[in-house]
Design an enzyme around this catalytic site. Structure first.
Site, mmCIF file in Angstrom:
data_model
loop_
_atom_site.group_PDB
_atom_site.id
_atom_site.type_symbol
_atom_site.label_atom_id
_atom_site.label_comp_id
_atom_site.label_asym_id
_atom_site.label_seq_id
_atom_site.Cartn_x
_atom_site.Cartn_y
_atom_site.Cartn_z
ATOM 1 N N ASP A 124 -5.400 13.147 4.784
ATOM 2 C CA ASP A 124 -5.201 13.841 3.501
ATOM 3 C C ASP A 124 -5.851 15.215 3.493
ATOM 4 O O ASP A 124 -5.472 16.079 2.703
ATOM 5 C CB ASP A 124 -5.747 12.987 2.354
ATOM 6 C CG ASP A 124 -4.826 11.795 2.122
ATOM 7 O OD1 ASP A 124 -4.962 10.798 2.853
ATOM 8 O OD2 ASP A 124 -3.930 11.908 1.272
ATOM 9 N N ARG A 137 3.514 9.564 -3.722
ATOM 10 C CA ARG A 137 2.229 9.540 -3.035
ATOM 11 C C ARG A 137 2.416 9.994 -1.584
ATOM 12 O O ARG A 137 3.523 10.218 -1.132
ATOM 13 C CB ARG A 137 1.615 8.132 -3.088
ATOM 14 C CG ARG A 137 2.605 7.062 -2.624
ATOM 15 C CD ARG A 137 1.981 5.886 -2.000
ATOM 16 N NE ARG A 137 1.318 6.212 -0.752
ATOM 17 C CZ ARG A 137 1.958 6.418 0.405
ATOM 18 N NH1 ARG A 137 3.288 6.372 0.496
ATOM 19 N NH2 ARG A 137 1.277 6.709 1.492
ATOM 20 N N GLY A 138 1.277 10.073 -0.864
ATOM 21 C CA GLY A 138 1.322 10.596 0.502
ATOM 22 C C GLY A 138 1.045 12.091 0.421
ATOM 23 O O GLY A 138 1.675 12.796 -0.379
ATOM 24 N N ARG A 162 -4.484 15.103 -8.186
ATOM 25 C CA ARG A 162 -5.280 14.287 -7.255
ATOM 26 C C ARG A 162 -6.128 15.252 -6.432
ATOM 27 O O ARG A 162 -5.617 16.266 -5.955
ATOM 28 C CB ARG A 162 -4.385 13.422 -6.335
ATOM 29 C CG ARG A 162 -3.698 12.286 -7.074
ATOM 30 C CD ARG A 162 -3.026 11.304 -6.123
ATOM 31 N NE ARG A 162 -3.994 10.390 -5.530
ATOM 32 C CZ ARG A 162 -3.675 9.513 -4.570
ATOM 33 N NH1 ARG A 162 -2.455 9.463 -4.083
ATOM 34 N NH2 ARG A 162 -4.583 8.690 -4.097
ATOM 35 N N GLN A 180 -0.668 -0.108 0.443
ATOM 36 C CA GLN A 180 0.392 0.751 0.982
ATOM 37 C C GLN A 180 0.932 0.229 2.308
ATOM 38 O O GLN A 180 2.095 0.451 2.637
ATOM 39 C CB GLN A 180 -0.132 2.195 1.175
ATOM 40 C CG GLN A 180 -0.352 2.959 -0.105
ATOM 41 C CD GLN A 180 -1.780 2.840 -0.592
ATOM 42 O OE1 GLN A 180 -2.468 1.856 -0.338
ATOM 43 N NE2 GLN A 180 -2.247 3.844 -1.319
HETATM 44 O O1 MRU Z 1 -3.263 7.312 -1.879
HETATM 45 P P1 MRU Z 1 -2.097 7.590 -0.968
HETATM 46 O O2 MRU Z 1 -1.188 6.431 -0.810
HETATM 47 O O3 MRU Z 1 -1.374 8.855 -1.336
HETATM 48 O O4 MRU Z 1 -2.797 7.837 0.443
HETATM 49 C C1 MRU Z 1 -1.990 8.197 1.531
HETATM 50 C C2 MRU Z 1 -2.735 8.347 2.799
HETATM 51 O O5 MRU Z 1 -3.929 8.188 2.863
HETATM 52 C C3 MRU Z 1 -1.929 8.815 3.967
HETATM 53 O O6 MRU Z 1 -2.473 8.325 5.160
HETATM 54 C C4 MRU Z 1 -1.958 10.347 4.003
HETATM 55 O O7 MRU Z 1 -1.634 10.872 2.765
HETATM 56 C C5 MRU Z 1 -1.029 10.885 5.026
HETATM 57 S S1 MRU Z 1 0.682 10.639 4.598
HETATM 58 C C6 MRU Z 1 1.594 11.397 5.802
#
Ligand code: MRU
Length: 339
Positions: free
Chosen positions: A227, A49-50, A86, A186
């Site tokens: 994102d 993720r991220g 995603r 998270q």
């Molecule tokens: O659903 P996730 O855990 O992938 O969401 C992650 C986030 O919203 C982070 O803030 C974003 O991806 C930036 S990570 C450098």
């Protein structure tokens, strides 16, 4: 492909491995990823993720498949399947576009090198962001952050957490309030784990405690990741970011969004154009992880579960990117289109 190592992804002896973030911090388990179906399942379950990391992970898998001799047409359809895993984080689409560009121009043999280039590029982008952003942090600052933006979410030092860590390394004596980040935690599971590993003083809070800390003057700035950033500066990030921005604006706390240029969507003019993923009801009715599945609501309770929200540019003090720190005036001039 050459061996590659990061905190939560590695390529070793011609195999791709992902650190299962769904099980962190209680269990550190590496999963081998051999196929597109496996990668899509891992992305959907947030085992990987991220925004930056899912883009690099999908690219490394394509590079790996090309190195195994998979044909162009199969690689092209693999890229389309991965792209749909995603919908909100645009790094996935931007990285896959780079891979497809190379595939179409030079054929499958060029894909492993392109995947490696994207991997190393993310490290460089994170370092640039950290160096620039650390200058914004005042000595003894209390910084509030949301979700997880560190070395678990990128292949480098991270984005918002990269800045936080650079300020810590510079001896600024900072302290971090870590938003728990419901529904998938998270912050509580991953950012708290990273803060501990990095030795950064921190305090975990539930998301609904941020406003009173701001009211009491206990937050000097908010740093979050993104994102997808639209051309007008509106941005999508983990749900809860918008309410933090509203609270920060009301309490006159500087609010920064921190991201690499791979998070900018130059085809998306405003936040209204950013697709927001809606996820399973079970994530709000309870939690799941290495501790098992817990449901605390009636198991048919109606649920609203957007994974992200959009924060309008008007609430942002600055955009900290690898190419510079931009204020509202620069963003309004359209600087994001030129990066
Ligand atoms: O659903 P996730 O855990 O992938 O969401 C992650 C986030 O919203 C982070 O803030 C974003 O991806 C930036 S990570 C450098």
């Amino acid at each position: 492909m050459h061996d590659l190592h990061a905190t939560s992804i590695k390529y070793q002896n011609n195999k791709l491995y992902v650190l299962d973030q769904h099980q962190l911090p209680l269990v550190e388990n590496w999963l081998a990823c051999e196929s597109v179906d496996a990668m899509v399942a891992m992305i959907r379950k947030l085992q990987i993720r991220g925004a930056p990391l899912i883009g690099i992970g999908a690219s490394l898998l394509l590079g790996h498949l090309a190195a195994q001799g998979v044909a162009t047409v199969t690689l092209q359809s693999a890229a389309e399947i991965l792209r749909a895993a995603r919908p909100t984080a645009v790094n996935l689409m931007n990285n896959l576009d780079s891979m497809l560009g190379v595939l179409n121009a030079s054929g499958p043999a060029a894909l492993p090198a392109e995947a490696e280039r994207l991997f190393h590029e993310d490290v460089v982008l994170c370092n640039a962001i950290a160096t620039l952003g650390a200058d914004l942090i005042k000595p003894n600052a209390n910084i509030l952050t949301h979700c997880n933006t560190g070395s678990l979410a990128t292949v480098g030092v991270g984005t918002a957490i990269g800045v936080i860590n650079a300020a810590h390394q510079q001896g600024k004596g900072i302290h971090v309030y870590v938003d728990e980040t419901r529904p998938l935690l998270q912050g509580g599971r991953l950012t708290a784990w990273e803060m501990k590993q990095l030795g950064i003083p921190h305090t975990l809070i539930c998301d609904n405690m941020a406003a009173l800390l701001m009211r009491d003057g206990k937050v000097d700035c908010v740093l979050v990741g993104a994102d997808r950033i639209a051309v007008n500066g509106d941005f999508a990030n983990k749900v809860g970011t918008y309410s933090l921005a509203v609270n920060a604006h009301y309490h006159k706390v500087p609010f920064y969004v921190v991201a690499p240029n791979t998070t900018v969507d130059i085809d998306c003019m405003t936040g209204a154009g950013i697709p927001i993923e809606e996820r399973a009801a079970a994530e709000v009715r309870g939690v799941s992880g290495s501790f098992g599945d817990v449901c605390w609501s009636p198991n048919d309770t109606p649920v609203f579960n957007p994974a992200f929200d959009v924060t309008p540019a008007a609430l942002v003090t600055g955009w900290v990117l690898d190419k510079g720190i931009f204020n509202q005036a620069k963003i309004a001039e359209g600087v994001l289109k030129t990066l």
